[in-house]
Enzyme design. Structure first.
Site, short mmCIF file in Angstrom:
data_model
loop_
_atom_site.label_atom_id
_atom_site.label_comp_id
_atom_site.label_asym_id
_atom_site.label_seq_id
_atom_site.Cartn_x
_atom_site.Cartn_y
_atom_site.Cartn_z
N ARG A 1 -10.24 -11.55 1.35
CA ARG A 1 -11.11 -12.56 0.73
C ARG A 1 -10.46 -13.95 0.76
NH1 ARG A 1 -11.36 -9.14 -4.72
NH2 ARG A 1 -11.09 -7.52 -3.17
N LYS B 1 0.85 -1.19 0.00
CA LYS B 1 0.00 0.00 0.00
C LYS B 1 0.88 1.24 0.00
CE LYS B 1 -3.98 -1.80 2.61
NZ LYS B 1 -5.01 -1.69 1.58
N1 BES Z 1 -8.29 -3.91 3.97
C1 BES Z 1 -8.40 -3.45 2.64
C2 BES Z 1 -9.69 -2.70 2.36
C3 BES Z 1 -9.83 -1.35 3.02
C4 BES Z 1 -9.43 -0.20 2.37
C5 BES Z 1 -10.39 -1.25 4.27
C6 BES Z 1 -9.58 1.02 2.98
C7 BES Z 1 -10.53 -0.02 4.87
C8 BES Z 1 -10.12 1.11 4.23
C9 BES Z 1 -8.36 -4.65 1.67
O1 BES Z 1 -7.59 -5.72 2.07
C10 BES Z 1 -7.76 -4.12 0.41
O2 BES Z 1 -6.65 -3.71 0.43
N2 BES Z 1 -8.54 -4.15 -0.65
C11 BES Z 1 -8.13 -3.65 -1.91
C12 BES Z 1 -8.62 -4.61 -2.98
C13 BES Z 1 -8.01 -4.38 -4.32
C14 BES Z 1 -6.54 -4.74 -4.31
C15 BES Z 1 -8.76 -5.23 -5.32
C16 BES Z 1 -8.73 -2.26 -2.11
O3 BES Z 1 -9.86 -2.02 -1.69
O4 BES Z 1 -8.05 -1.41 -2.66
ZN ZN Z 2 -5.52 -5.49 1.57
#
Ligand code: BES
Ligand code: ZN
Ligand code: ZN
Length: 479
Positions: free
Chosen positions: A326, A252
């Site tokens: 997931r 991230k």
């Molecule tokens: N934990 C995150 C989702 C999230 C984002 C929760 C912001 C709270 C605040 C999840 O694991 C994630 O990173 N999801 C990605 C998915 C993408 C790579 C398809 C996302 O939402 O960007």
């Molecule tokens: Zn994630």
């Protein structure tokens, strides 16, 4: 601060200060109208005005509904925080909204200060609700008392969930979550079982193990069960317990990583729900299943291009290691369905940023195959104070997670509809007989906040707890 409900009038109660809620109309006829107006008070929603010499604090409200009163109660309690009053009282006039008021006071006054050297403690020790007009009718007072106690249990469990969410990744590791589950089990006579990495391996849970492989903290699966005598229904609750989500090798950006201790909020909600349901002694059997891991980077990290074999044999092409929730849920869902034959299967996860784009940061995204079940949930949880919006599945979005190399891919092939494609990914791990019994709750938006709203201060909000306990209570009412 202790909240109490007494069968007395406000006049009979001794307290340092009286709390009142006024709208434009009730301000007009109020004895202190002039004194309040001189201070600029016009009863606008959430505006607080205190006449300390008269022992009165008022807050403006739009109407006498739950939303307005919950929010106003939060404003009042925060204004009182700055004073030295020790006791306060509230008139019976507002008690048809007793749950919203308890939530406003208990949830609104919550602060997480475990890591602060100096803490800003409340001086207010007791807040008494005067409930005298229920005097004539013993049954009504009993009902009021029941609603009061139930709101207190639910709000306290919500604050419990908030504290778990707010605890740092080093202090709340996957096995740390297991310890919390164990102590809930001891306190409330539940059963708890924890599967360590060796056992996860034996169970074929390669998806969880892959996500957690680069962490110094061992992954685990936690089962916490509340089994009352002669339960009316059985419900399984699955929680995403990522004690930290760095994104893994699909790292991230720095700014998006801050706050990712909240990625365990689904798991923490499940723990809070079990705490509340067992304290309320509801006649529903509830099983919590938590997939707990930390998504980190090192030489052993799982990577884009890996193919993982989940517990049910489905092969998953990893295209983004940040879509890890997931994967953890996939194995946890399979395990939960093998272990318990439930009437309802709900999962809770801070799963996608896309859900926040779709619904805003205040609303939980609800997904599933059964419109009937979605409707039943919305009805049962309607007065919980949480907001839930339904996002619809369709066959076109389902195609977006097809993979050239494995059964499915862990991300969609287009950047739209991400909350729904994540849910459709999970659908691959729901057995045929459970399809109509399953709901997925994406709490990525409402689980954590960096600016206060409603009765939520900074940090974890406890999203999922109130709405689910209310739903489970609604099942208990249908005998
Ligand atoms: N934990 C995150 C989702 C999230 C984002 C929760 C912001 C709270 C605040 C999840 O694991 C994630 O990173 N999801 C990605 C998915 C993408 C790579 C398809 C996302 O939402 O960007
Ligand atoms: Zn994630
Ligand atoms: Zn995540």
């Amino acid at each position: 601060m202790t909240l109490e409900l007494l069968n007395k009038t406000t006049n009979e109660l001794q307290a340092d200060i009286l709390i009142e809620f006024l709208n434009a109309e009730t301000l007009e006829t109020h004895a202190k109208k002039e004194a309040l107006e001189i201070q600029g008070f016009s009863a606008s929603q959430d505006s607080v005005c205190a006449l300390f010499e008269s022992g009165l604090i008022v807050c403006g409200i739009e109407d006498y509904g739950d939303e307005s009163l919950r929010s106003a109660a939060t404003q009042v309690i925060n204004a009182l925080r700055k004073t030295n009053f020790k006791t306060a009282k509230l008139s019976q006039y507002y008690l048809k909204n007793v749950s919203a008021l308890v939530e406003g006071f208990i949830l609104g006054s919550y602060r997480f200060d475990a890591y602060k050297s100096k803490t800003d403690n409340m001086n207010l020790e007791t807040l008494t609700f005067a409930a005298s007009n229920f005097n004539d009718d013993a049954l009504e007072f009993a009902q009021l008392e029941e609603a009061f106690t139930s709101a207190l249990i639910i709000s306290t469990a919500t604050n419990f969930t908030r504290t778990l969410v707010n605890t740092t990744p080093e202090d709340m590791t996957p096995l740390g979550l297991a310890d919390v589950a164990m102590s809930i089990a001891t306190e409330n006579a539940l059963t708890c079982e924890v599967l360590d990495e060796k056992e996860l391996e034996n169970e074929g849970m390669n998806a969880i193990l892959s996500v957690g492989r680069a962490s110094r903290h061992e992954s685990c699966l936690i089962q916490l069960s509340y089994i009352p005598e002669n339960p009316i229904k059985t419900i399984s609750l699955i929680g995403k317990g990522l004690t930290y989500d760095s994104g893994g090798l699909s790292l991230k950006p720095a700014a998006s990583m801050v706050g990712m201790k909240m990625d365990k909020a689904g798991a923490c909600a499940v723990l809070g729900i079990l705490k509340a349901v067992s304290e309320l002694k509801l006649p529903i059997e509830v099983h919590g299943f938590i997939g707990a891991a930390e998504n980190m980077v090192d030489g052993s990290a799982y990577k884009p291009d890996d193919v993982l074999v989940a517990k049910n044999g489905t092969t998953i092409e990893v295209r983004n290691t940040d879509a890890e929730g997931r994967l953890v849920l996939a194995d946890t869902l399979c395990y939960a369905q093998e272990k318990v034959q439930a009437d309802y299967l709900f999962d809770y996860a801070t799963l996608t940023g896309a859900c926040m784009v779709a619904l805003g940061a205040y609303t939980t995204g609800m997904m599933g195959h059964s419109n009937h079940l979605k409707h039943t949930f919305l009805k049962g949880s309607a007065k919980s104070g949480e907001m839930v919006g339904s996002l619809p599945f369709n066959r076109h979005l389902k195609k977006m997670i097809k993979s050239e190399v494995a059964d499915i891919s862990n991300i969609g092939n287009k950047p739209y509809g991400g909350a729904i494609t994540a849910a459709l990914f999970l659908d691959n791990f729901i057995t045929e007989d459970m399809k109509q019994k399953w709901l997925h709750f994406d709490i990525a938006g409402p689980a954590y906040t960096d600016s206060p709203w409603d009765c939520n201060p900074f940090g974890g909000t406890g999203a999922g707890v109130r709405m689910s306990v209310k739903f489970i209570q609604s099942l208990s009412a249908v005998k």
